[in-house]
Design an enzyme around this catalytic site. Sequence first.
Site, PDB file in Angstrom:
ATOM      1  N   GLY A  64      -9.846  17.225  11.058  1.00  0.00           N
ATOM      2  CA  GLY A  64     -10.458  17.246   9.728  1.00  0.00           C
ATOM      3  C   GLY A  64     -11.957  17.448   9.798  1.00  0.00           C
ATOM      4  O   GLY A  64     -12.723  16.703   9.194  1.00  0.00           O
ATOM      5  N   SER A  65     -12.377  18.498  10.524  1.00  0.00           N
ATOM      6  CA  SER A  65     -13.811  18.640  10.827  1.00  0.00           C
ATOM      7  C   SER A  65     -14.494  19.806  10.122  1.00  0.00           C
ATOM      8  O   SER A  65     -15.540  20.272  10.575  1.00  0.00           O
ATOM      9  CB  SER A  65     -14.012  18.746  12.339  1.00  0.00           C
ATOM     10  OG  SER A  65     -13.112  19.656  12.933  1.00  0.00           O
TER      11      SER A  65
ATOM     12  N   GLY B 104     -17.489  16.791   5.523  1.00  0.00           N
ATOM     13  CA  GLY B 104     -17.648  15.343   5.546  1.00  0.00           C
ATOM     14  C   GLY B 104     -17.965  14.751   6.903  1.00  0.00           C
ATOM     15  O   GLY B 104     -18.693  15.318   7.718  1.00  0.00           O
TER      16      GLY B 104
ATOM     17  N   SER C 134     -12.309   2.585   7.986  1.00  0.00           N
ATOM     18  CA  SER C 134     -13.094   2.344   6.779  1.00  0.00           C
ATOM     19  C   SER C 134     -13.292   0.848   6.630  1.00  0.00           C
ATOM     20  O   SER C 134     -12.522   0.051   7.193  1.00  0.00           O
ATOM     21  CB  SER C 134     -12.343   2.887   5.558  1.00  0.00           C
ATOM     22  OG  SER C 134     -12.868   2.377   4.344  1.00  0.00           O
TER      23      SER C 134
ATOM     24  N   TYR D 100      -4.331   3.439   0.855  1.00  0.00           N
ATOM     25  CA  TYR D 100      -5.332   3.884   1.829  1.00  0.00           C
ATOM     26  C   TYR D 100      -5.741   2.726   2.738  1.00  0.00           C
ATOM     27  O   TYR D 100      -5.789   2.862   3.962  1.00  0.00           O
ATOM     28  CB  TYR D 100      -6.544   4.429   1.077  1.00  0.00           C
ATOM     29  CG  TYR D 100      -7.744   4.763   1.927  1.00  0.00           C
ATOM     30  CD1 TYR D 100      -7.781   5.930   2.684  1.00  0.00           C
ATOM     31  CD2 TYR D 100      -8.858   3.925   1.950  1.00  0.00           C
ATOM     32  CE1 TYR D 100      -8.897   6.252   3.445  1.00  0.00           C
ATOM     33  CE2 TYR D 100      -9.980   4.242   2.706  1.00  0.00           C
ATOM     34  CZ  TYR D 100      -9.990   5.398   3.452  1.00  0.00           C
ATOM     35  OH  TYR D 100     -11.096   5.711   4.200  1.00  0.00           O
TER      36      TYR D 100
END
Length: 264
Positions: free
Chosen positions: A14-15, A18, A141, A154
Amino acid sequence: MDMGLSNKTALITGSTKGIGKAIAFELAREGVNVLINGRKDEEVERTVQEIKSVFPETSPLKATADLVDAEQREALFRQHPAIDILVNNMGIYEIMSYEDIDDEVWERYIRTNVLAANALTKLYLPGMLNRNDGRVIFIASEEAVMPSGQMPQYAVTKSMLLSLSKSLSKLTAGTEVTVNTIMPGPTHSENVHQIIDSIYSDKGMAFSEKEKQFMKSNLPQSELQRFIRPAEIGRLAAFVCSPYSSAFRGSPIRMDGGMVPTIF
């Protein structure tokens, strides 16, 4: 500080935007040859070219794949079978009421945020152990340890990553391979920027002022009182990837801007 990472190879999932993109840039800054991952090939290619233009001495490559799909994961592994660093950053999130989260949503979040990362680690960790060198990082997170209640689906997956990281770390005992988790707090991603701009419609208002007002009204528990910049997380990730961080083992490394009120 030279992180001692020159000529290493890293896959960052996922690069193309963000936090993942920021980690890729900061690793490339250290001389790492980064593998850029995303589902859309044009976005992957654009990110590869951006990194190549800024860090021409490195060799960024495309790693286009939908990592939730087992066949695409395995094809990616066959294409790039040996890496030094794996950063499991890919994930999805959205604010949802608990009553609206059905089994299909739960399963989609677990498949995307946990099982894809676990499957990639299962592919790459044995090679790292055989070479006695490697780094695996999961991006979690502050929701993992301080669920807000606004996105239960999440928060649960991010808590799972902490447990997975600790369990996998046990497999690296006595080696130069480490498995850790970074827990960022509220971060200034592209999506967050759009959300804040939509909340404060005054076009003459600077983003810094919008950010200040939002934090004061919505996240007063943040000691930082601004969004964390992705590059800040990228620099931390670069250190955790470095040979100087070998004492971090199964660690949940908090970079939450003071959001979490506990001392541990």
